[in-house]
Design a protein around this motif. Structure first.
Motif, short mmCIF file in Angstrom:
data_model
loop_
_atom_site.label_atom_id
_atom_site.label_comp_id
_atom_site.label_asym_id
_atom_site.label_seq_id
_atom_site.Cartn_x
_atom_site.Cartn_y
_atom_site.Cartn_z
N HIS A 57 22.92 -37.57 29.31
CA HIS A 57 22.18 -36.45 29.88
C HIS A 57 22.05 -35.32 28.86
O HIS A 57 23.01 -34.95 28.20
CB HIS A 57 22.90 -35.93 31.13
N ASP A 58 20.85 -34.77 28.75
CA ASP A 58 20.57 -33.65 27.83
C ASP A 58 20.87 -33.98 26.38
O ASP A 58 21.28 -33.11 25.60
CB ASP A 58 21.33 -32.39 28.26
N THR A 59 20.71 -35.24 26.00
CA THR A 59 20.81 -35.61 24.59
C THR A 59 19.41 -35.95 24.06
O THR A 59 18.43 -36.00 24.81
CB THR A 59 21.72 -36.84 24.38
N VAL A 114 14.85 -37.15 25.03
CA VAL A 114 13.62 -36.75 24.34
C VAL A 114 12.88 -37.99 23.83
O VAL A 114 11.65 -38.11 23.97
CB VAL A 114 13.94 -35.80 23.17
N GLY A 115 13.63 -38.93 23.27
CA GLY A 115 13.01 -40.16 22.78
C GLY A 115 12.38 -40.96 23.92
O GLY A 115 11.24 -41.41 23.83
N TYR A 119 10.63 -41.85 17.19
CA TYR A 119 11.28 -41.72 18.50
C TYR A 119 12.43 -42.71 18.71
O TYR A 119 13.34 -42.42 19.49
CB TYR A 119 10.23 -41.83 19.61
N SER A 120 12.42 -43.85 18.02
CA SER A 120 13.61 -44.72 18.13
C SER A 120 14.79 -44.05 17.44
O SER A 120 15.93 -44.15 17.92
CB SER A 120 13.32 -46.10 17.52
N SER A 121 14.55 -43.34 16.34
CA SER A 121 15.64 -42.61 15.67
C SER A 121 16.19 -41.53 16.59
O SER A 121 17.41 -41.30 16.64
CB SER A 121 15.13 -41.97 14.38
N MET A 122 15.30 -40.88 17.33
CA MET A 122 15.76 -39.83 18.25
C MET A 122 16.61 -40.43 19.36
O MET A 122 17.62 -39.83 19.78
CB MET A 122 14.56 -39.08 18.81
N MET A 123 16.24 -41.60 19.86
CA MET A 123 17.05 -42.21 20.92
C MET A 123 18.42 -42.62 20.40
O MET A 123 19.44 -42.42 21.07
CB MET A 123 16.31 -43.42 21.51
N VAL A 124 18.46 -43.16 19.17
CA VAL A 124 19.75 -43.59 18.62
C VAL A 124 20.66 -42.38 18.37
O VAL A 124 21.85 -42.40 18.71
CB VAL A 124 19.54 -44.39 17.32
N VAL A 125 20.09 -41.31 17.80
CA VAL A 125 20.93 -40.14 17.53
C VAL A 125 21.39 -39.51 18.85
O VAL A 125 22.49 -38.93 18.92
CB VAL A 125 20.17 -39.12 16.64
N GLY A 148 25.31 -38.93 20.55
CA GLY A 148 25.85 -37.69 21.07
C GLY A 148 25.16 -36.41 20.66
O GLY A 148 25.65 -35.32 20.98
N MET A 149 24.03 -36.47 19.96
CA MET A 149 23.38 -35.22 19.55
C MET A 149 22.62 -34.62 20.74
O MET A 149 21.74 -35.25 21.31
CB MET A 149 22.40 -35.47 18.40
#
Length: 540
Positions: free
Chosen positions: A384-386, A390-391, A441-447, A451-452
């Motif tokens: 939640h809220d990571t 967004v991804g 956006y796959s990078s955003m989901m992984v990060v 925990g980011m």
């Protein structure tokens, strides 16, 4: 689908000068001209939103301050969200392609209320101007994010009041468009256009219009309450005055989750138009496709609280809303299955509209499956809220609605302007966009999984590599978007004549000249069969 119609007497069709210059456009009640006015405005705001998104990614390329301060970063992602949600993705497909093609698809010469249609456009422009004015007044840019969450939105000294009022005005534009479309579909269908012969794009616009009419007023009430809080200190959301900030979240998401389907359903309609044309096959499961759109609109209105699993909901409420979220996946899966079944044994042509349509299926499926992670409470809480959220959101909205919008542009622009773009350039731009999109956006989901948090200006060093990768992806995606629009713009002005039916479509717009005549049909059309019948297939 119908008897053929004589060609237009004027080769420029509805684009021919009316003799009134600019006023012939901005005060025109012709649904096609209003659709083009929306197109010019919405694409302008989209490109502004793209630039803001690129700046956000550039700031996040390294920890600490890179190009802007923390306050400016908050303003950037607020503006990016407000512009992309309220000025591009919600109105985009219904206002542009719905206005231009819905009356033609049902054999009508205009919408039911042409003057109301023009008023909708003026309200959209008025709301957009107020949103832009909010940048330059008060104590600075709004910095709340596009959700305007309380208590921050009622406490910040930035110009939230004007921004919320702008969204309030934009909501009226959306409601009037929905009313117009519902009435048009019910009252203006030509002879033979039964409910079972409506193009699926019309079905999705019809489903969306009901959500616009029934859910958008709740957003208006919510934003009006924000204005009351900020101007009069009403205390509705302030615990110190007996209010409840969670009430705001309920009100906001009661509209904003159904709004997701205002965004995605018309995109699904475009895909349902494109796939039969480029597979040369009847759409698989017509009624399942039509009714699944209604089911998505209905069930999607019951799942708003899955955005609030960490707000203190009861276990029972979390179970119910989690279950309902999974129920929504069923009609969505029906559509994906039927598109795939339509492709099976089809004579597939990989022209640019089809490439974007296939990308939609891939990206929307990724967005939908990752949405189930957020719909289940057990997996929602850790992410939640990571940046995972967004991804997922961008896979669903940009990868879904955005690529459907681009598919619609490549499919219908030759009809609107009568000229063809360069197909090789369009294919190259599509490839760059697909690579850039997935890298970003796959990078955003992984990060996010690592925990980011989202919306944070700074981050820990261990997140640097994935953020650099995401920013590099944004550059590739941005370059692809720039090339795509340059090609479409040049093709609309200087491209080779497209002819009346360059793709071999079977719906009514392809029976007209390109561009369509000012009065769509010289005589009322008579429709004698469904919209997806191809010569090699038997007529049902």
């Amino acid at each position: 689908m119908t008897e053929t119609h004589p060609a237009a007497t004027n080769e420029r069709g509805f684009l021919a000068p009316s003799g009134n210059g600019l006023f012939g456009w901005i005060f025109s009640t012709d649904h096609k001209r209003i659709g083009l006015l929306y197109m010019y405005a919405i694409l302008t705001f989209f490109l502004v939103g793209v630039v803001l998104g690129l700046l956000i990614r550039l700031e996040l390329i390294a920890p600490g301050e890179t190009i802007v301060s923390a306050q400016t970063y908050n303003a950037l992602f607020t503006l990016h969200g407000v512009i992309m949600i309220f000025l591009f993705i919600i109105p985009g497909i219904p206002a542009i392609f719905g206005n231009i093609f819905l009356p033609i698809h049902i054999g009508a010469n205009d919408v039911a209320f042409p003057r109301l249609n023009l008023l909708s456009w003026w309200l959209y422009i008025g709301g957009a101007m107020l949103a832009l004015a909010s940048l330059f007044g008060g104590a600075g840019f709004p910095d709340t994010g596009w959700t305007f969450y309380v208590p921050f939105s009622i406490q910040t000294h930035t110009n939230v009041t004007l921004a919320a009022f702008a969204v309030f005005i934009l909501g009226f534009s959306s409601i009037l468009t929905g009313l117009n479309f519902i009435t048009t579909v019910h009252r203006l269908r030509a002879t033979g256009v039964t409910w079972g012969r409506l193009p699926l794009f019309v079905w999705t616009l019809y489903s969306t219009a009901w959500v616009q009419v029934l859910a958008t007023p709740i957003l208006g009430i919510t934003l009006a309450l924000i204005l009351l809080e900020r101007v009069l200190g009403a205390g509705l959301f302030d615990p110190a005055k007996g209010g409840d900030p969670i009430l705001y979240q309920h009100l906001f998401w009661i509209y904003s989750h159904p709004a997701v389907y205002i965004m995605i359903l018309p995109g699904m309609g475009i895909i349902s138009e494109i796939i039969p044309v480029f597979a040369r096959k009847h759409i698989f499961g017509y009624w399942a496709m039509a009714l699944s759109g209604i089911a998505i609109a209905f069930a999607g209105s019951l799942v708003w609280a899955h955005h609030m699993f960490v707000s203190g909901l009861s276990d029972t409420a979390i179970f119910v809303f989690s279950l309902l979220t999974f129920v929504v996946a069923i009609p969505s899966a029906i559509k994906v299955f039927n598109w795939t079944a339509t492709l099976y044994k089809g004579s597939i042509a990989l022209d640019p509209p089809m490439l974007h349509a296939l990308s939609f299926i891939l990206l929307f499926s990724v967005g939908g499956l990752t949405g189930l992670v957020l719909g289940a409470a057990a997996t929602n809480v850790p992410v939640h809220d990571t940046h995972f959220v967004v991804g997922h959101f961008h896979y669903t909205m940009f990868g879904g609605t955005g690529f459907a919008f681009f598919a619609g542009l490549h499919f219908w622009l030759p009809k609107i302007f009568g000229r063809m773009y360069n197909r090789k350039v369009a294919t190259a731009a599509w490839a760059a966009m697909l690579v850039g999109f997935n890298t970003l956006y796959s990078s955003m989901m992984v990060v996010g999984l690592r925990g980011m948090p989202r919306r944070y200006y700074d981050y820990l060093p261990q997140f640097t590599t994935l953020n650099v990768t995401a920013t590099a992806g944004s550059w590739v995606l941005g370059a692809g978007i720039f090339v795509m629009f340059a090609n479409l713009f040049w093709g609309s002005l200087r491209g080779a004549p497209a002819g009346s039916n360059p793709w071999g479509g079977r719906t009514l717009e392809w029976t007209l000249s390109s561009p369509p005549p000012a009065e769509n049909f010289p005589s009322p059309p008579v429709v004698v069969h469904g919209p997806y019948i191809y010569p090699e297939e038997p007529t049902p």
